[in-house]
Write a protein that holds these residues in place. Structure first.
Motif, PDB file in Angstrom:
ATOM      1  N   LYS A   5      -5.293  -1.645  -2.999  1.00 53.20           N
ATOM      2  CA  LYS A   5      -5.294  -0.213  -3.277  1.00 53.20           C
ATOM      3  C   LYS A   5      -3.870   0.313  -3.404  1.00 53.20           C
ATOM      4  CE  LYS A   5      -9.789   0.877  -1.465  1.00 53.20           C
ATOM      5  NZ  LYS A   5     -10.488   0.744  -2.694  1.00 53.20           N
ATOM      6  N   LYS A   6      -2.918  -0.476  -2.909  1.00 49.07           N
ATOM      7  CA  LYS A   6      -1.507  -0.114  -3.026  1.00 49.07           C
ATOM      8  C   LYS A   6      -0.679  -1.379  -2.904  1.00 49.07           C
ATOM      9  CE  LYS A   6      -0.958   0.796   1.885  1.00 49.07           C
ATOM     10  NZ  LYS A   6      -0.582   1.742   2.909  1.00 49.07           N
ATOM     11  N   PHE A   7       0.582  -1.302  -3.330  1.00 50.29           N
ATOM     12  CA  PHE A   7       1.498  -2.404  -3.102  1.00 50.29           C
ATOM     13  C   PHE A   7       2.872  -1.844  -2.822  1.00 50.29           C
ATOM     14  CE2 PHE A   7       1.679  -1.812  -7.671  1.00 50.29           C
ATOM     15  CZ  PHE A   7       3.021  -1.971  -7.980  1.00 50.29           C
ATOM     16  N   ILE A   8       3.719  -2.642  -2.199  1.00 55.26           N
ATOM     17  CA  ILE A   8       5.052  -2.234  -1.784  1.00 55.26           C
ATOM     18  C   ILE A   8       6.061  -3.153  -2.457  1.00 55.26           C
ATOM     19  CG2 ILE A   8       6.591  -1.886   0.186  1.00 55.26           C
ATOM     20  CD1 ILE A   8       3.992  -1.661   1.910  1.00 55.26           C
ATOM     21  N   GLY A  12      10.773  -1.324  -0.475  1.00 57.71           N
ATOM     22  CA  GLY A  12       9.926  -0.622   0.477  1.00 57.71           C
ATOM     23  C   GLY A  12       9.147   0.534  -0.132  1.00 57.71           C
ATOM     24  N   LYS A  13       9.319   0.785  -1.443  1.00 54.88           N
ATOM     25  CA  LYS A  13       8.593   1.864  -2.097  1.00 54.88           C
ATOM     26  C   LYS A  13       7.129   1.485  -2.246  1.00 54.88           C
ATOM     27  CE  LYS A  13       8.572   4.953  -6.001  1.00 54.88           C
ATOM     28  NZ  LYS A  13       9.232   5.447  -7.204  1.00 54.88           N
ATOM     29  N   VAL A  14       6.237   2.422  -1.927  1.00 55.84           N
ATOM     30  CA  VAL A  14       4.797   2.189  -1.972  1.00 55.84           C
ATOM     31  C   VAL A  14       4.238   2.727  -3.292  1.00 55.84           C
ATOM     32  CG1 VAL A  14       2.581   2.702  -0.871  1.00 55.84           C
ATOM     33  CG2 VAL A  14       4.624   2.354   0.534  1.00 55.84           C
ATOM     34  N   LYS A  38       6.858 -15.774   0.180  1.00 55.23           N
ATOM     35  CA  LYS A  38       6.424 -14.454   0.646  1.00 55.23           C
ATOM     36  C   LYS A  38       7.236 -13.302   0.067  1.00 55.23           C
ATOM     37  CE  LYS A  38       3.351 -16.291   3.356  1.00 55.23           C
ATOM     38  NZ  LYS A  38       2.045 -16.503   2.842  1.00 55.23           N
ATOM     39  N   THR A  39       7.647 -13.415  -1.198  1.00 60.17           N
ATOM     40  CA  THR A  39       8.403 -12.342  -1.842  1.00 60.17           C
ATOM     41  C   THR A  39       7.865 -12.082  -3.241  1.00 60.17           C
ATOM     42  OG1 THR A  39      10.038 -13.844  -2.782  1.00 60.17           O
ATOM     43  CG2 THR A  39      10.548 -12.922  -0.620  1.00 60.17           C
ATOM     44  N   LEU A  40       8.209 -10.908  -3.770  1.00 60.21           N
ATOM     45  CA  LEU A  40       7.939 -10.630  -5.173  1.00 60.21           C
ATOM     46  C   LEU A  40       8.944 -11.414  -5.996  1.00 60.21           C
ATOM     47  CD1 LEU A  40       7.381  -6.768  -5.299  1.00 60.21           C
ATOM     48  CD2 LEU A  40       5.679  -8.553  -5.581  1.00 60.21           C
TER      49      LEU A  40
END
Length: 52
Positions: A5-8, A12-14, A38-40
């Protein structure tokens, strides 16, 4: 494809997901997440369908 429903982002921006997204959705901003580190690893956008 992971559902959320969301991602960061890495700063740290949601971001809230406003619509249902499928592999046939167009004009999509997407993020690729590496489970191992564990990272984008990539953020992109497409005017084509997501699966293309």
């Amino acid at each position: 494809m992971m559902e959320a429903k969301k991602f960061i982002d890495t700063t740290g921006k949601v971001y809230n997901v406003r619509n249902e997204v499928t592999c046939k959705s167009t004009n999509v901003v997407y993020a690729v997440h590496c489970e191992r580190c564990k990272t984008l690893v990539y953020v992109g956008e497409t005017g084509d369908t997501l699966y293309q």
